[in-house]
Scaffold this motif. Structure first.
Motif, mmCIF file in Angstrom:
data_model
loop_
_atom_site.group_PDB
_atom_site.id
_atom_site.type_symbol
_atom_site.label_atom_id
_atom_site.label_comp_id
_atom_site.label_asym_id
_atom_site.label_seq_id
_atom_site.Cartn_x
_atom_site.Cartn_y
_atom_site.Cartn_z
ATOM 1 N N UNK A 189 0.827 -1.202 0.000
ATOM 2 C CA UNK A 189 0.000 0.000 0.000
ATOM 3 C C UNK A 189 0.863 1.254 0.000
ATOM 4 N N UNK A 190 1.998 1.205 0.704
ATOM 5 C CA UNK A 190 2.888 2.367 0.767
ATOM 6 C C UNK A 190 3.379 2.758 -0.620
ATOM 7 N N UNK A 191 3.684 1.781 -1.455
ATOM 8 C CA UNK A 191 4.118 2.081 -2.824
ATOM 9 C C UNK A 191 3.023 2.852 -3.559
ATOM 10 N N UNK A 192 1.799 2.363 -3.458
ATOM 11 C CA UNK A 192 0.684 2.997 -4.175
ATOM 12 C C UNK A 192 0.352 4.377 -3.611
ATOM 13 N N UNK A 193 0.429 4.507 -2.296
ATOM 14 C CA UNK A 193 0.124 5.790 -1.670
ATOM 15 C C UNK A 193 1.202 6.817 -1.982
ATOM 16 N N UNK A 194 2.471 6.391 -1.941
ATOM 17 C CA UNK A 194 3.557 7.313 -2.291
ATOM 18 C C UNK A 194 3.395 7.817 -3.724
ATOM 19 N N UNK A 195 3.013 6.920 -4.615
ATOM 20 C CA UNK A 195 2.779 7.316 -6.008
ATOM 21 C C UNK A 195 1.659 8.338 -6.086
ATOM 22 N N UNK A 196 0.569 8.086 -5.362
ATOM 23 C CA UNK A 196 -0.575 9.003 -5.365
ATOM 24 C C UNK A 196 -0.196 10.378 -4.812
ATOM 25 N N UNK A 197 0.673 10.391 -3.813
ATOM 26 C CA UNK A 197 1.061 11.653 -3.182
ATOM 27 C C UNK A 197 2.122 12.416 -3.969
ATOM 28 N N UNK A 198 2.535 11.865 -5.113
ATOM 29 C CA UNK A 198 3.405 12.607 -6.002
ATOM 30 C C UNK A 198 4.867 12.254 -5.959
ATOM 31 N N UNK A 199 5.225 11.108 -5.361
ATOM 32 C CA UNK A 199 6.637 10.717 -5.341
ATOM 33 C C UNK A 199 7.141 10.540 -6.770
ATOM 34 N N UNK A 200 8.322 11.083 -7.030
ATOM 35 C CA UNK A 200 8.875 11.046 -8.384
ATOM 36 C C UNK A 200 9.599 9.742 -8.682
ATOM 37 N N UNK A 201 10.130 9.104 -7.656
ATOM 38 C CA UNK A 201 10.887 7.866 -7.830
ATOM 39 C C UNK A 201 10.695 7.027 -6.572
ATOM 40 N N UNK A 202 10.304 5.765 -6.740
ATOM 41 C CA UNK A 202 10.005 4.897 -5.601
ATOM 42 C C UNK A 202 10.894 3.663 -5.671
ATOM 43 N N UNK A 203 11.628 3.424 -4.601
ATOM 44 C CA UNK A 203 12.471 2.237 -4.469
ATOM 45 C C UNK A 203 11.841 1.336 -3.413
ATOM 46 N N UNK A 204 11.651 0.066 -3.740
ATOM 47 C CA UNK A 204 11.028 -0.880 -2.811
ATOM 48 C C UNK A 204 11.998 -2.007 -2.507
ATOM 49 N N UNK A 205 12.119 -2.379 -1.238
ATOM 50 C CA UNK A 205 12.995 -3.483 -0.854
ATOM 51 C C UNK A 205 12.174 -4.624 -0.245
ATOM 52 N N UNK A 206 12.742 -5.820 -0.293
ATOM 53 C CA UNK A 206 12.113 -6.993 0.302
ATOM 54 C C UNK A 206 12.888 -8.235 -0.065
ATOM 55 N N UNK A 207 12.483 -9.358 0.508
ATOM 56 C CA UNK A 207 13.190 -10.614 0.236
ATOM 57 C C UNK A 207 12.576 -11.406 -0.916
ATOM 58 N N UNK A 208 11.280 -11.319 -1.092
ATOM 59 C CA UNK A 208 10.570 -12.156 -2.056
ATOM 60 C C UNK A 208 10.670 -11.559 -3.456
ATOM 61 N N UNK A 209 11.373 -12.246 -4.350
ATOM 62 C CA UNK A 209 11.604 -11.724 -5.700
ATOM 63 C C UNK A 209 10.304 -11.580 -6.480
ATOM 64 N N UNK A 210 9.392 -12.527 -6.327
ATOM 65 C CA UNK A 210 8.131 -12.480 -7.056
ATOM 66 C C UNK A 210 7.298 -11.271 -6.625
ATOM 67 N N UNK A 211 7.255 -11.020 -5.330
ATOM 68 C CA UNK A 211 6.492 -9.871 -4.833
ATOM 69 C C UNK A 211 7.154 -8.558 -5.235
ATOM 70 N N UNK A 212 8.476 -8.538 -5.253
ATOM 71 C CA UNK A 212 9.170 -7.341 -5.699
ATOM 72 C C UNK A 212 8.833 -7.030 -7.159
ATOM 73 N N UNK A 213 8.747 -8.067 -7.981
ATOM 74 C CA UNK A 213 8.381 -7.861 -9.385
ATOM 75 C C UNK A 213 6.965 -7.302 -9.487
ATOM 76 N N UNK A 214 6.070 -7.791 -8.626
ATOM 77 C CA UNK A 214 4.688 -7.293 -8.630
ATOM 78 C C UNK A 214 4.627 -5.824 -8.228
ATOM 79 N N UNK A 215 5.514 -5.406 -7.334
ATOM 80 C CA UNK A 215 5.512 -4.017 -6.885
ATOM 81 C C UNK A 215 5.780 -3.046 -8.035
ATOM 82 N N UNK A 216 6.484 -3.495 -9.056
ATOM 83 C CA UNK A 216 6.728 -2.624 -10.207
ATOM 84 C C UNK A 216 5.444 -2.344 -10.971
ATOM 85 N N UNK A 217 4.482 -3.254 -10.883
ATOM 86 C CA UNK A 217 3.186 -3.012 -11.530
ATOM 87 C C UNK A 217 2.325 -2.059 -10.702
#
Length: 321
Positions: A147-175
């Motif tokens: 949710x933080x990724x989506x909310x940051x995007x909504x609030x106008x973040x110009x560039x979002x970096x996401x970290x985590x252990x699960x490669x599949x979920x990290x790939x989903x975060x790009x969508x």
């Protein structure tokens, strides 16, 4: 009334009966429809959260969705102990209720409120994010981080970096809006080097859901990043990877980093309630959701034991889904 009840330290709640609440001045009686089992709810029930007062028995649940006597659907938060959200009725100050938008169903609203609030308040109230700034979210593969990724995007973040252990979920975060992802490793030195490269691209605001080794590596990387005078706000939200870290004072003195926390107590309750109302309206307008599974109170034991899935468990009242 029917309710979930915690009777002793270290024991999960059981479905049973509890005296119904009565309203004090300024309170309203809410007929509960749905209440989510969040990490905060689990921590308070186990007696490990800093906001727990140590008294048993009590009804767990810090927030939920229900109806007022006039039929108005509301989100409510922070009923006074020993009452909690996981009961048929709860008395709550009227000022701690917000009317739900029509485009958001009860179960989704209950599931979204706590994880969505964590980043909304951290970004708007604590970090003071401005449109065009960049955000790094440490531990973004859980419900709150997604949710933080989506909310940051909504609030106008110009560039979002996401970290985590699960490669599949990290790939989903790009969508969902992440521009860059970092897979966390067990090697602190490797993490520090990777974070240093990432911070060169920005990271005006860092949201940390993990603490522990990755947070320490991030703070070390920030202490060496150029330019040293760049203002960075590090907002500590959760501690899924450990409750403590060693933090050399020199790291804080060597750069313009601002270290702060975001949680119950760091923001006044009225601002928390208002922020949740704004976030729930956003969910109604945009369709933001998280995976959710609803259970009647009779299935409380099963729902409470489900700590391994990606589904946010929600208890519903009356006992129909």
């Amino acid at each position: 009334m029917k309710a979930a009840i915690v009777t002793q330290l270290g024991q999960p709640p059981e479905a049973s009966t509890f005296d119904a609440p009565s309203c004090k001045d300024g309170e309203v009686l809410v007929h509960v429809r749905a209440a989510a089992i969040s990490q905060l709810v689990r921590a308070r029930a186990s007696g490990t959260h800093y906001s727990f007062d140590g008294h048993y028995p009590f009804i767990p649940g810090v927030d939920g969705v229900g109806t007022l006597p006039d039929g108005t659907r509301v989100y409510f938060a922070f009923p006074a102990a020993p009452f909690g959200a996981m009961a048929e009725q709860v008395a709550v100050p009227r000022l701690q209720c917000v009317t739900l938008p029509d485009g958001l169903d009860d179960i989704s609203a209950a599931a979204l409120a706590n994880p969505g609030m964590s980043s909304w308040i951290a970004l708007k109230e604590r970090a003071g994010l401005h449109a065009g700034e960049s955000v790094l979210i440490n531990g973004a593969t859980g419900a709150s981080g997604m949710l933080a990724v989506q909310i940051a995007k909504h609030l106008g973040a110009s560039h979002i970096i996401a970290t985590g252990r699960n490669a599949q979920k990290l790939a989903h975060l790009k969508t969902l809006g992440a521009d860059e992802t970092i897979q966390l490793t067990e090697d602190a030195a490797t993490m520090q080097k990777t974070f240093s490269a990432a911070l060169d691209t920005g990271a005006d605001v860092i949201l940390d859901y993990l603490w522990g080794p990755s947070a320490r590596a991030l703070l070390e990387a920030a202490s060496h990043a150029l330019p040293h005078e760049k203002r960075r706000r590090f907002v500590q939200i959760g501690s899924q990877s450990g409750a403590e870290i060693s933090l050399p004072g020199g790291w804080l003195r060597s750069c313009a980093i601002e270290l702060m926390g975001s949680g119950l107590g760091s923001v006044p309750t009225p601002k928390i309630i208002a922020a949740i109302g704004e976030m729930l309206q956003l969910a109604a307008d945009t369709g933001i959701r998280i995976p959710t599974q609803a259970h009647p109170l009779s299935a409380l034991r099963k729902a409470w034991a489900d700590t391994g899935s990606d589904m946010r468990q929600v208890i519903t009242f009356p006992e129909t889904v």
